[in-house]
Motif scaffolding. Structure first.
Motif, PDB file in Angstrom:
ATOM      1  N   LYS A   1     -16.037  33.814  13.372  1.00 23.80           N
ATOM      2  CA  LYS A   1     -17.085  33.858  14.404  1.00 23.80           C
ATOM      3  C   LYS A   1     -16.455  34.193  15.751  1.00 23.80           C
ATOM      4  CE  LYS A   1     -16.826  28.887  15.244  1.00 23.80           C
ATOM      5  NZ  LYS A   1     -17.263  27.583  14.729  1.00 23.80           N
TER       6      LYS A   1
ATOM      7  N   ASN B   1     -20.752  31.821  11.314  1.00 22.68           N
ATOM      8  CA  ASN B   1     -21.803  30.822  11.416  1.00 22.68           C
ATOM      9  C   ASN B   1     -23.127  31.361  11.936  1.00 22.68           C
ATOM     10  OD1 ASN B   1     -20.998  30.934  14.038  1.00 22.68           O
ATOM     11  ND2 ASN B   1     -21.002  28.721  14.386  1.00 22.68           N
TER      12      ASN B   1
ATOM     13  N   ILE C   1     -19.167  18.390   8.311  1.00 21.24           N
ATOM     14  CA  ILE C   1     -18.445  18.477   9.585  1.00 21.24           C
ATOM     15  C   ILE C   1     -18.423  17.050  10.147  1.00 21.24           C
ATOM     16  CG2 ILE C   1     -18.340  19.569  11.861  1.00 21.24           C
ATOM     17  CD1 ILE C   1     -20.375  21.658  10.817  1.00 21.24           C
TER      18      ILE C   1
ATOM     19  N   MET D   1     -11.091  21.610   9.059  1.00 15.64           N
ATOM     20  CA  MET D   1     -11.028  22.702  10.019  1.00 15.64           C
ATOM     21  C   MET D   1      -9.611  22.727  10.593  1.00 15.64           C
ATOM     22  SD  MET D   1     -14.958  21.974  11.383  1.00 15.64           S
ATOM     23  CE  MET D   1     -14.626  22.363  13.049  1.00 15.64           C
ATOM     24  N   SER D   2      -9.407  23.469  11.692  1.00 15.30           N
ATOM     25  CA  SER D   2      -8.037  23.619  12.202  1.00 15.30           C
ATOM     26  C   SER D   2      -7.329  22.281  12.435  1.00 15.30           C
ATOM     27  CB  SER D   2      -8.048  24.409  13.514  1.00 15.30           C
ATOM     28  OG  SER D   2      -8.398  25.749  13.258  1.00 15.30           O
TER      29      SER D   2
ATOM     30  N   ARG E   1     -12.101  25.451   6.158  1.00 14.32           N
ATOM     31  CA  ARG E   1     -12.666  26.464   7.065  1.00 14.32           C
ATOM     32  C   ARG E   1     -11.869  26.443   8.365  1.00 14.32           C
ATOM     33  NH1 ARG E   1     -16.816  22.667   5.923  1.00 14.32           N
ATOM     34  NH2 ARG E   1     -16.617  22.179   8.135  1.00 14.32           N
ATOM     35  N   VAL E   2     -11.039  27.453   8.567  1.00 14.60           N
ATOM     36  CA  VAL E   2     -10.084  27.419   9.675  1.00 14.60           C
ATOM     37  C   VAL E   2     -10.255  28.639  10.572  1.00 14.60           C
ATOM     38  CG1 VAL E   2      -7.635  27.382  10.276  1.00 14.60           C
ATOM     39  CG2 VAL E   2      -8.438  26.112   8.267  1.00 14.60           C
TER      40      VAL E   2
END
Ligand SMILES: *Cc1c(COP(=O)(O)O)cnc(C)c1O
Length: 225
Positions: free
Chosen positions: A40, A61, A169, A199-200, A215-216
């Motif tokens: 994104k 997203n 999330i 995530m990161s 999801r990074v």
């Protein structure tokens, strides 16, 4: 080689090495977790740098943004896979079913109905995951944990939709591990296997708790504007 190419390639190698280590530490098979590069706000040039470094799974997203960038990329690189990780409006269901290979954000009955209808019409079956609001935060999308069994029954029995797994999330500024464990328990209780989490900032923890997809974005492409 351009600066973009060098840094994206190096960052991807770092993230993959850290994933591999997390798999070993937690006794999971090598490659048990798959890396989604969250693209994104990123340019087509940045995405191509990742593709050239061997990356195949991408996450967006917003349907509109993905529709601008990915149809041409998919033609040039037919083996890339596109994941919708952000909220979906039912008036975008048609475009989403046509464009995405995996949809991580099924989060209400209206969306399940719209997706079921479009999948039937288009004869295309993206893999579907239900987003769970693990922190029960009022501002966040997702089905609450206690509503999950009922929602899964609705998808399966009334819409004949096959749900492959769960996505979450966790609340920011809280330790993510209890939320990853909660998602894993909810999946097991409901006979599901695929977990999309991490995530990161927390993907290694997510791998330890059984993530199938992490999801990074930032750790691969740098800080977003
Ligand atoms: C942006 C986004 C990510 C990636 O976040 P980073 O912190 O940049 O790795 C992951 N999941 C979702 C749902 C996102 O919107």
């Amino acid at each position: 080689m351009s600066v973009v190419k060098m840094s994206v390639g190096k960052n991807l190698a770092d993230v993959r090495a850290r994933m591999a280590r997390a798999e070993v530490v937690s006794g999971r098979a090598p490659g048990a977790a798959a890396l989604i590069a969250v693209s994104k706000t990123r340019s087509v040039e940045e995405i191509e740098a990742a593709i050239n470094a061997g990356q195949k799974l991408f996450g967006e997203n917003r349907v509109q943004e993905a529709a601008r960038k990915f149809p041409a990329l998919k033609l040039r690189y037919p083996d890339i896979e596109l994941h919708l990780i952000g909220p979906l409006q039912s008036n975008k269901a048609r475009e989403a079913v046509g464009l995405f290979d995996v949809i991580h954000s099924v989060d209400r009955e209206k969306i399940a109905v719209a997706l079921g209808k479009e999948m039937q019409l288009q004869g295309r079956r993206p893999l579907l995951l239900v987003q769970v609001n693990v922190g029960e935060e009022p501002q966040k999308a997702g089905i609450s944990p206690k509503e999950l069994p009922k929602f899964l029954r609705f998808c399966r029995d009334e819409q004949k939709l096959s749900i492959a797994g769960l996505m979450c999330i966790p609340p920011v500024d809280e330790a993510p591990a209890p939320y990853f464990m909660l998602l894993s328990n909810l999946a097991r209780e409901n006979g599901l296997t695929l977990l999309s989490m991490g995530m990161s900032a927390d993907f290694e923890t997510a791998v330890q708790f059984g993530a199938a997809y992490i999801r990074v974005g930032t750790a691969i492409f740098g800080v977003r504007d």
